[in-house]
Design a protein around this motif. Structure first.
Motif, PDB file in Angstrom:
ATOM      1  N   GLU A 147      45.608  50.305  39.835  1.00 49.62           N
ATOM      2  CA  GLU A 147      44.364  50.659  40.645  1.00 49.62           C
ATOM      3  C   GLU A 147      43.899  49.698  39.890  1.00 49.62           C
ATOM      4  OE1 GLU A 147      46.329  53.227  39.005  1.00 49.62           O
ATOM      5  OE2 GLU A 147      46.492  53.935  41.033  1.00 49.62           O
ATOM      6  N   ILE A 148      43.718  49.936  38.884  1.00 53.74           N
ATOM      7  CA  ILE A 148      42.257  48.401  37.754  1.00 53.74           C
ATOM      8  C   ILE A 148      42.620  46.783  37.769  1.00 53.74           C
ATOM      9  CG2 ILE A 148      41.683  47.918  35.734  1.00 53.74           C
ATOM     10  CD1 ILE A 148      42.181  50.537  34.320  1.00 53.74           C
ATOM     11  N   SER A 149      44.015  46.651  38.239  1.00 52.41           N
ATOM     12  CA  SER A 149      44.398  45.696  38.719  1.00 52.41           C
ATOM     13  C   SER A 149      44.535  45.038  39.852  1.00 52.41           C
ATOM     14  CB  SER A 149      46.127  45.063  38.121  1.00 52.41           C
ATOM     15  OG  SER A 149      46.574  43.560  38.734  1.00 52.41           O
ATOM     16  N   THR A 150      44.409  45.797  40.691  1.00 53.75           N
ATOM     17  CA  THR A 150      44.103  45.816  42.445  1.00 53.75           C
ATOM     18  C   THR A 150      42.860  45.696  43.006  1.00 53.75           C
ATOM     19  OG1 THR A 150      46.371  47.742  42.690  1.00 53.75           O
ATOM     20  CG2 THR A 150      44.691  47.300  44.381  1.00 53.75           C
ATOM     21  N   SER A 151      41.768  46.426  42.212  1.00 57.67           N
ATOM     22  CA  SER A 151      40.667  46.028  42.323  1.00 57.67           C
ATOM     23  C   SER A 151      40.207  45.056  41.768  1.00 57.67           C
ATOM     24  CB  SER A 151      40.044  47.229  41.918  1.00 57.67           C
ATOM     25  OG  SER A 151      40.097  48.457  42.569  1.00 57.67           O
ATOM     26  N   LEU A 152      40.216  44.516  40.516  1.00 58.74           N
ATOM     27  CA  LEU A 152      39.609  43.897  39.341  1.00 58.74           C
ATOM     28  C   LEU A 152      39.843  41.862  39.812  1.00 58.74           C
ATOM     29  CD1 LEU A 152      38.728  45.591  36.488  1.00 58.74           C
ATOM     30  CD2 LEU A 152      37.720  44.784  38.661  1.00 58.74           C
ATOM     31  N   ARG A 153      41.541  42.345  39.809  1.00 60.51           N
ATOM     32  CA  ARG A 153      41.973  40.803  39.804  1.00 60.51           C
ATOM     33  C   ARG A 153      41.593  40.211  40.799  1.00 60.51           C
ATOM     34  NH1 ARG A 153      48.083  42.876  41.935  1.00 60.51           N
ATOM     35  NH2 ARG A 153      47.400  43.835  44.310  1.00 60.51           N
ATOM     36  N   LEU A 154      41.300  38.551  41.102  1.00 64.21           N
ATOM     37  CA  LEU A 154      41.083  37.629  42.030  1.00 64.21           C
ATOM     38  C   LEU A 154      41.708  37.294  42.816  1.00 64.21           C
ATOM     39  CD1 LEU A 154      38.756  35.513  39.915  1.00 64.21           C
ATOM     40  CD2 LEU A 154      38.356  37.473  40.584  1.00 64.21           C
ATOM     41  N   ARG A 155      40.958  37.365  43.743  1.00 62.85           N
ATOM     42  CA  ARG A 155      41.904  36.680  45.060  1.00 62.85           C
ATOM     43  C   ARG A 155      40.900  35.540  46.250  1.00 62.85           C
ATOM     44  NH1 ARG A 155      45.584  37.711  42.451  1.00 62.85           N
ATOM     45  NH2 ARG A 155      47.577  39.099  42.940  1.00 62.85           N
ATOM     46  N   ARG A 156      42.041  34.859  46.388  1.00 59.98           N
ATOM     47  CA  ARG A 156      41.258  33.915  47.398  1.00 59.98           C
ATOM     48  C   ARG A 156      41.029  34.637  49.060  1.00 59.98           C
ATOM     49  NH1 ARG A 156      41.165  28.012  49.571  1.00 59.98           N
ATOM     50  NH2 ARG A 156      42.465  27.546  47.449  1.00 59.98           N
ATOM     51  N   LEU A 157      38.960  34.757  48.758  1.00 59.47           N
ATOM     52  CA  LEU A 157      38.572  35.234  50.049  1.00 59.47           C
ATOM     53  C   LEU A 157      39.585  34.076  51.430  1.00 59.47           C
ATOM     54  CD1 LEU A 157      36.032  37.404  50.423  1.00 59.47           C
ATOM     55  CD2 LEU A 157      34.737  35.449  50.722  1.00 59.47           C
ATOM     56  N   PRO A 158      38.890  35.095  52.870  1.00 58.51           N
ATOM     57  CA  PRO A 158      40.153  34.137  53.351  1.00 58.51           C
ATOM     58  C   PRO A 158      39.416  33.847  54.551  1.00 58.51           C
ATOM     59  CG  PRO A 158      40.197  37.143  53.809  1.00 58.51           C
ATOM     60  CD  PRO A 158      39.663  36.380  52.339  1.00 58.51           C
ATOM     61  N   LEU A 159      38.831  32.358  53.998  1.00 68.50           N
ATOM     62  CA  LEU A 159      37.981  31.870  55.244  1.00 68.50           C
ATOM     63  C   LEU A 159      37.816  31.293  56.213  1.00 68.50           C
ATOM     64  CD1 LEU A 159      34.759  30.737  52.414  1.00 68.50           C
ATOM     65  CD2 LEU A 159      34.963  33.115  54.137  1.00 68.50           C
ATOM     66  N   GLY A 160      39.527  30.845  56.238  1.00 65.91           N
ATOM     67  CA  GLY A 160      40.113  30.807  56.889  1.00 65.91           C
ATOM     68  C   GLY A 160      41.403  30.192  57.005  1.00 65.91           C
ATOM     69  N   LYS A 161      42.384  30.172  58.022  1.00 68.34           N
ATOM     70  CA  LYS A 161      44.178  29.376  57.647  1.00 68.34           C
ATOM     71  C   LYS A 161      43.929  28.040  56.909  1.00 68.34           C
ATOM     72  CE  LYS A 161      48.141  28.483  60.203  1.00 68.34           C
ATOM     73  NZ  LYS A 161      48.592  28.151  61.619  1.00 68.34           N
ATOM     74  N   LYS A 162      45.287  29.331  56.045  1.00 66.70           N
ATOM     75  CA  LYS A 162      45.038  28.084  54.644  1.00 66.70           C
ATOM     76  C   LYS A 162      46.514  27.034  54.803  1.00 66.70           C
ATOM     77  CE  LYS A 162      46.035  31.692  52.115  1.00 66.70           C
ATOM     78  NZ  LYS A 162      46.093  32.825  50.753  1.00 66.70           N
ATOM     79  N   SER A 163      46.431  26.186  54.240  1.00 70.46           N
ATOM     80  CA  SER A 163      47.228  24.769  54.440  1.00 70.46           C
ATOM     81  C   SER A 163      48.548  25.670  53.537  1.00 70.46           C
ATOM     82  CB  SER A 163      46.953  23.091  53.874  1.00 70.46           C
ATOM     83  OG  SER A 163      46.476  23.687  52.884  1.00 70.46           O
ATOM     84  N   GLU A 164      49.862  24.427  53.617  1.00 74.33           N
ATOM     85  CA  GLU A 164      50.331  24.939  52.932  1.00 74.33           C
ATOM     86  C   GLU A 164      50.361  24.865  51.377  1.00 74.33           C
ATOM     87  OE1 GLU A 164      54.417  23.340  54.006  1.00 74.33           O
ATOM     88  OE2 GLU A 164      54.673  23.868  56.334  1.00 74.33           O
ATOM     89  N   SER A 165      49.961  23.822  51.005  1.00 68.97           N
ATOM     90  CA  SER A 165      49.864  22.787  49.736  1.00 68.97           C
ATOM     91  C   SER A 165      48.462  24.273  49.284  1.00 68.97           C
ATOM     92  CB  SER A 165      49.099  21.433  49.471  1.00 68.97           C
ATOM     93  OG  SER A 165      47.837  22.093  50.647  1.00 68.97           O
ATOM     94  N   GLU A 166      47.907  25.214  50.003  1.00 69.89           N
ATOM     95  CA  GLU A 166      46.829  26.048  49.381  1.00 69.89           C
ATOM     96  C   GLU A 166      47.453  27.172  49.452  1.00 69.89           C
ATOM     97  OE1 GLU A 166      44.038  26.124  52.394  1.00 69.89           O
ATOM     98  OE2 GLU A 166      42.403  24.651  51.014  1.00 69.89           O
ATOM     99  N   ALA A 167      48.387  27.730  49.945  1.00 71.00           N
ATOM    100  CA  ALA A 167      49.403  28.620  50.037  1.00 71.00           C
ATOM    101  C   ALA A 167      50.532  28.582  48.758  1.00 71.00           C
ATOM    102  CB  ALA A 167      50.298  29.597  50.565  1.00 71.00           C
ATOM    103  N   GLU A 168      50.730  27.563  48.368  1.00 70.50           N
ATOM    104  CA  GLU A 168      51.899  27.160  46.743  1.00 70.50           C
ATOM    105  C   GLU A 168      50.073  27.618  45.388  1.00 70.50           C
ATOM    106  OE1 GLU A 168      53.144  23.899  47.298  1.00 70.50           O
ATOM    107  OE2 GLU A 168      54.716  24.088  49.361  1.00 70.50           O
ATOM    108  N   SER A 169      49.163  26.977  45.413  1.00 75.24           N
ATOM    109  CA  SER A 169      48.408  26.948  44.333  1.00 75.24           C
ATOM    110  C   SER A 169      47.581  28.472  44.380  1.00 75.24           C
ATOM    111  CB  SER A 169      47.267  26.092  44.720  1.00 75.24           C
ATOM    112  OG  SER A 169      46.674  25.945  46.142  1.00 75.24           O
ATOM    113  N   ASP A 170      47.724  29.232  45.758  1.00 78.02           N
ATOM    114  CA  ASP A 170      46.970  30.481  45.822  1.00 78.02           C
ATOM    115  C   ASP A 170      48.182  31.375  45.400  1.00 78.02           C
ATOM    116  OD1 ASP A 170      44.850  30.176  46.195  1.00 78.02           O
ATOM    117  OD2 ASP A 170      44.750  30.279  48.279  1.00 78.02           O
TER     118      ASP A 170
END
Length: 1171
Positions: A482-505
């Motif tokens: 639960e600690i990791s689920t809350s604190l780990r960083l994730r990209r904010l979904p502001l739009g559709k991601k490209s394939e390169s962005e998905a790989e880097s994410d």
């Protein structure tokens, strides 16, 4: 025989995470067996862990050994270890026990001795760790044992001393036996105390329970201090184990346990104290002592060795006939024991205190009491819902010893296994409360952790025997997902991601998981066994507690939307206000909770705005305070509000926030339609959001330059763009014109003037909202002068500016050009301004204070090329302002062309001029000069103004010399219009010396008699110059001589005498002679004046003339007298000079010239005698 490792199987997270502790399954589906030998249900009796090994004791007399395997992914710190079954041990025992003593009653691990003590069915056996092989060759077994323990709490905290072994206490039915377990088992001493079924030791003092009550025991001095009974009933039950009086037989103490003899007597320095004598009372075990608690110094004095009783239950070989027989005879007595007696609970909250429980019945409330080493009750009491069947302490006792700097002091909690009524049904729960807080505070903070169980069947054993809490020998580190689920960083979904962005994410997600995994481990040292599963009772991470509260504050509505409980969120914020972080996890937790709370409070405002509701001021204040304190990335907040979401600059890497914030953002974003948000600055949109966002963004702007702001460039570009957008939205309702102090427009000006990071976006916004003047200020902040001037030019040429701040635009352009150093821009926009406003434009080229200066020739050339209409104004400035005579001809030519072209094409202009002459002549004196007349009655036409300037210029108002312009050529051009341009002809005649013609035109053409008189006085100079009302104004002009003035006045007199109007002729002549008679000769006047004029007309002149003549005669007499006096004075001086001078003899030619003395005169002899 298989069990499931709960962590390995990814067991679901705890459902109740709001309290300070949670249950995390360690292992479940343990193969206990359906029934034991007697047909009863098999249950767990005790557990312990050490170094990755799990030992489970059961009521069937078995010890199940499980071993943990490391996680499959060694790089993943959050991966849980898997437990697999290793072995099953059936410890040896003599007689099957019943009730609480049934099966494996105690597993005591001695890590530093690498040994394990297992108490099974009243028989104590020893094994090695970790594989549980028989220790000491399997030769040592102690039957008739009630309990084993008594490890020094301090030794347990510090880890003991491996070189000397670990001292334990074996509780036999009649006595206590202290032995040291190391490479071999060494007996220390016996203590004659029967029936002890629980013990906790702190150094040399121990707290023991014998089934009836609690006592303090000095294990060295062998003193006992009874405390209080376990049960507070008036008639306590009698213990099954009564102390017996044993014969006082002595024998040599045993040095060690061995297989050759049941007891080996000690030799040498081992301190063995005799316990053969029966105590006279319960307080003193040594009858020869007069003190209840002897001095500590005496506790270290060696006592005389005494041989223990032959009836002591000493360790013996397995299968010993004596031990077997004795155990068999005791078994019937144990079967008769009442099973519902209150179990004693002893714990060490601190090295100097014991926590003991007392009560009445199992289903009635119990009380915990703190006793110090002197037997005094200290602190307050701890109340339990029902009497606890099991009790452990967690927290402060780990560091209470005070000598270990490694230990961190935590809050002290007491965890008790109790029964409580929930909805009328009894349930088992772990009651959690603070023991180190004030009694009232502890009672208020009490919480329960439910223990779920399956329904019991008839005939099955009670939960009292199949459930318990155990503080393990060594703590472990558990991964809390639960600690990791809350604190780990994730990209904010502001739009559709490209394939390169998905790989880097995906790659970065792994990095973030690995980074946060080092903080997801929490220590665990308490186990709960229940039915066929074992769980860790773990300190609930602060983030899990607060996350649960925030999660509960968000509720789903019937229309699939959400509602936010603002007071609940605010309570969370208030709960952590002022709380300081002591660890990195605490810091991240507090930061995350503040940010999530601020996001929820702001989201509540967004939801209310979407519903058209104006929020309470309290809610807006809470949200603003939370946003200021939380320091959440403003891009997350802005992305919830249209159209401010368009200003979010995520950059190539995107916006990375904690996953808990990301999930909350997604939840809020999906609960309303952003496109339907009514963007009315005067409605809920402006009141709820815009004003709050404005203040929030202004606070963020103050953080520019702070190194603590992540992704600073993109953040502040977003902040500045959003600030501008908010202010533009709010400023739409402001009236046109300059900004008032303290207004939104003033704030907008200040933001732009200080500079913004979002320059390109700011340009787009100002153009979108038609705020051209603000756009020019933006260019000014970047020193983009050409764009500033181009923007102002667009506004002045008519492009719409919604703000209307540029009031005096042309003047602003002129002032701005004066500050520039770029000659090209000054020339370009100066010429443009001169074309638009010639009078103002020429100031750009003529201003001496400008940083860019133009020579007159250069400026004239520029204006002639780009702004011909401004040439005249510039020449006027040069001629009239700076008195540059070389430009007089150009200016005169310009004026003359303008006037003559107007006369050529317009008869009306001619008529106006002729009519002005007739009107002026018709005026009766006193009347203004003609110049004043035409100035006061000016025609609103450019040619009329040019004509006035022409009169001023050719009349001597600009140049000092007469040759400043070509009089002859000018006269030729004016000749065809001599009747219309009479003043001009007068001036030209005066310049050519034709004074008679000039005076004739003045008197007969214009009728301007005052100007004619001035003409005579000034010799024809500056007669039509503005401000020429008196001679004082002409102090700088060169006046004619008196002879010239006399001639001019004589000419004027002749002109007055020929005026057509007789009355005018008489009046003007008489006035002239009376005022300026000094310039006329009386004789000549009398000759030219008609004889028929009466003397009265010339009376004034004649009187002045006669007075003048008389005065002149008198002046002549005075002068003559003064001259006579002066002659006499000089004659006297002459005489004195002559008398004082000596004689000089002049010799004849050839003789020497010499001086001779003067002899004094005697008797009137005046002759001189020569020597």
């Amino acid at each position: 025989m298989e069990a499931t490792s709960a962590q390995a199987a990814n067991a679901p997270p705890p459902t109740d995470t709001s309290g300070p502790y949670v249950l995390r399954e360690l292992i479940r589906d343990i193969p206990l067996g359906v029934h034991d030998e007697n047909g009863g249900k098999v249950y767990i009796t005790c557990v312990d862990t050490w170094n990755g090994n799990l030992y489970i004791g059961t009521s069937a007399g078995e010890v199940l050994h499980y071993v943990s395997l490391p996680a499959a992914d060694d790089d993943d710190d959050s991966a849980a270890a898997q437990y697999i079954f290793a072995t099953k041990l059936e410890p040896a025992y003599n007689t099957q026990q019943e009730g609480a003593d049934k099966g494996v009653k105690k597993i005591l691990l001695l890590p530093h001795a690498q040994k394990a003590c297992i108490l099974c069915n009243g028989t104590l056996t020893f094994y090695t760790l970790p594989e549980l092989s028989p220790a000491f060759g399997g030769k040592i077994k102690q039957p008739g044992c009630l309990w084993v323990g008594g490890i020094d709490a301090m030794e347990h905290s510090w880890g003991g001393n491996a070189a000397y072994g670990t001292v334990i206490v074996i509780c036999l039915k009649q006595r206590l036996r202290l032995i040291r377990i190391g490479d071999e088992a060494r007996k220390i001493r016996y203590i004659e105390l029967s029936g002890v079924c629980a013990i906790q030791r702190s150094r040399d003092l121990a707290c023991v329970a014998d089934g009836q009550g609690y006592s303090l025991l000095d294990v060295v001095n062998q003193r006992k201090n009874e405390l209080f009974p376990i049960t507070s009933l008036s008639a306590p039950e009698t213990s099954q184990h009564e102390p017996k009086t044993l014969p006082s037989k002595t024998r040599e103490a045993s040095r060690s346990f061995s297989s050759s003899s049941p007891i080996r007597l000690g030799r040498g320095h081992e301190r063995n104290v005799s316990m053969g004598a029966e105590p006279k009372n319960n307080d003193r075990l040594r009858p020869d002592s007069s003190s209840r608690w002897p001095a500590r110094g005496s506790s270290r004095q060696p006592d005389s060795p005494a041989q223990p009783s032959s009836r002591d239950q000493s360790p013996a070989k397995p299968g010993s006939g004596e031990a077997s027989a004795r155990t068999s005879t005791e078994a019937p007595g144990e079967a008769e024991v009442q099973t519902r007696r209150l179990p004693p609970n002893i714990a060490n909250p601190t090295p100097n205190e014991f926590l003991l429980t007392t009560g009445t019945k199992m289903d009635e409330p119990g009380v915990g009491m703190f006793v110090n080493l002197e037997g005094d009750v200290v602190r307050g009491t701890v109340e339990f819902s029902t009497y606890p069947t099991s009790l452990v302490l967690d927290g402060r006792q780990d560091a209470a010893a005070g000598d270990s700097p490694e230990q961190s002091v935590q809050e002290g909690y007491v965890l008790a296994l109790v029964k409580r009524m929930v909805n009328g049904e009894p349930t088992t729960a772990i009651e959690i409360q603070r023991w180190d807080a004030e009694p009232g505070e502890a009672q208020m903070s009490k919480q329960w952790l439910a223990v779920t169980s399956s329904d019991e069947e008839d005939g099955e054993v009670s939960d009292d025997y199949g459930i318990g809490l155990r503080r393990v020998s060594t703590s472990v580190q558990l991964a809390v997902p639960e600690i990791s689920t809350s604190l780990r960083l994730r990209r904010l979904p502001l739009g559709k991601k490209s394939e390169s962005e998905a790989e880097s994410d995906a790659k970065r997600n792994q990095e973030e998981d690995k980074f946060i995994s080092r903080l997801t481990h929490v220590p665990a040292n308490i186990l709960l066994y229940h039915e066929d599963k074992i769980s860790w009772v773990v300190r609930n991470a602060l983030i899990a507690q607060l996350e649960k509260q925030l999660r509960d504050a968000v509720k789903r509505t019937d229309d699939c939307g959400i509602s936010i409980d603002v007071p609940a969120v605010q309570r969370v914020v208030n709960g952590i206000r002022g709380q300081d972080a002591t660890t990195e996890l605490d810091f991240l937790t507090l930061t995350y909770v503040r940010q999530k709370a601020s996001l929820l409070l702001f989201g509540n405002l967004v939801l209310q705005t979407a519903s058209g509701i104006v929020a309470y001021e309290r809610d807006k204040r809470f949200a603003e305070e939370a946003l200021m304190a939380g320091e959440i990335d403003p891009r997350t907040i802005l992305s919830l509000v249209a159209p401010l979401a368009d200003e979010v600059d995520a950059g190539e890497q995107g916006i990375w926030v904690s996953q808990g914030l990301r999930d909350t953002y997604v939840l809020l974003r999906g609960s309303f339609d952003a496109e339907k948000l009514v963007q009315d600055p005067k409605g809920a949109y402006g009141d709820n959001l815009l004003q709050l966002i404005k203040r929030y963004l202004f606070a963020w702007r103050k953080k520019k330059g702070f190194g603590s702001v992540a992704d600073e460039a993109h953040v502040f570009r977003t902040v500045d763009a959003a600030v501008l957008h908010v202010l533009l939205l709010l400023d739409q309702t402001t009236p046109r014109g300059p900004a008032a102090p303290g207004s939104v427009r003033a704030e907008l000006n200040d933001v732009v003037d200080r500079g913004v990071d979002c320059f390109e976006r700011a340009i787009e916004l100002f153009e979108q909202y038609h705020r051209l003047y603000m756009l020019s200020r933006l260019y000014q902040s970047r020193k983009m002068t050409s764009q500033v001037l181009a923007t102002w030019k667009s506004i002045l040429e008519g492009e719409h500016d919604a703000g209307g701040e540029l009031i005096e635009g042309e003047q602003d352009v002129r002032k701005y050009l004066a500050k520039l150093r770029d000659a090209t821009l000054v020339q370009e926009y100066g010429a443009w301004l001169a074309t638009r406003n010639p009078k103002l434009g020429v100031q750009v080229f003529a201003d001496d204070s400008s940083r860019v200066k133009f020579q007159p020739q250069e400026a004239v050339a520029i204006l002639k090329e780009k702004a011909p209409g401004a040439v005249k104004d510039y020449l006027e400035h040069l001629v009239f302002g700076k008195h540059h005579s070389q430009y007089v001809n150009d200016l005169i030519a310009f004026y003359l062309d303008a006037v003559l072209s107007e006369l050529e094409r317009s008869d009306e202009a001619k008529g106006i001029l002729l009519q002005s002459y007739e009107t002026y002549r018709a005026l009766r004196p006193p009347k203004p000069t003609y110049r004043q007349f035409i100035t006061d009655n000016a025609v609103p036409a450019e040619w009329w103004h040019n004509r006035l300037r022409l009169l001023q210029l050719i009349g001597g108002g600009a140049a000092e010399g007469k040759a400043s312009y070509d009089v002859h050529s000018l006269g030729q051009r004016l000749a065809p219009y001599s009747n219309e341009l009479v003043p001009e002809m007068i001036i030209l005649n005066a310049r050519e010396g034709k004074h008679g013609e000039a005076l004739r035109l003045l008197t007969h053409g214009l009728g301007d008699y005052d100007t004619a008189i001035r003409y005579c006085l000034l010799g024809g100079e500056r007669i039509f110059h503005p401000g020429s009302g008196g001679l004082g104004a002409e102090s700088g002009a060169k006046l004619p001589t008196r002879e010239q003035q006399v001639q001019l006045f004589d000419t004027l007199l002749h002109e007055f005498l020929v005026l057509e109007d007789l009355s005018e002729r008489v009046e003007r002549t008489a006035e002239l002679l009376e005022r300026f008679g000094a310039w006329f000769d009386v004789a000549k006047v009398l000759e030219v004046v008609p004889e028929d004029w009466s003397v009265e007309l010339l009376g004034g002149f004649l009187v002045q003339a006669l007075r003048r003549l008389v005065g002149e005669r008198r002046e002549t007499g005075v002068v003559r007298g003064l001259r006579g006096v002066e002659n006499l004075r000089w004659a006297e001086v002459w005489g004195e000079k002559v008398g004082g001078a000596g004689g000089r003899v002049v010799t004849v030619e050839g003789e020497r010239e010499g001086d001779c003395g003067v002899l004094p005169l005697v008797d009137g002899d005046t002759s001189n005698r020569h020597t």
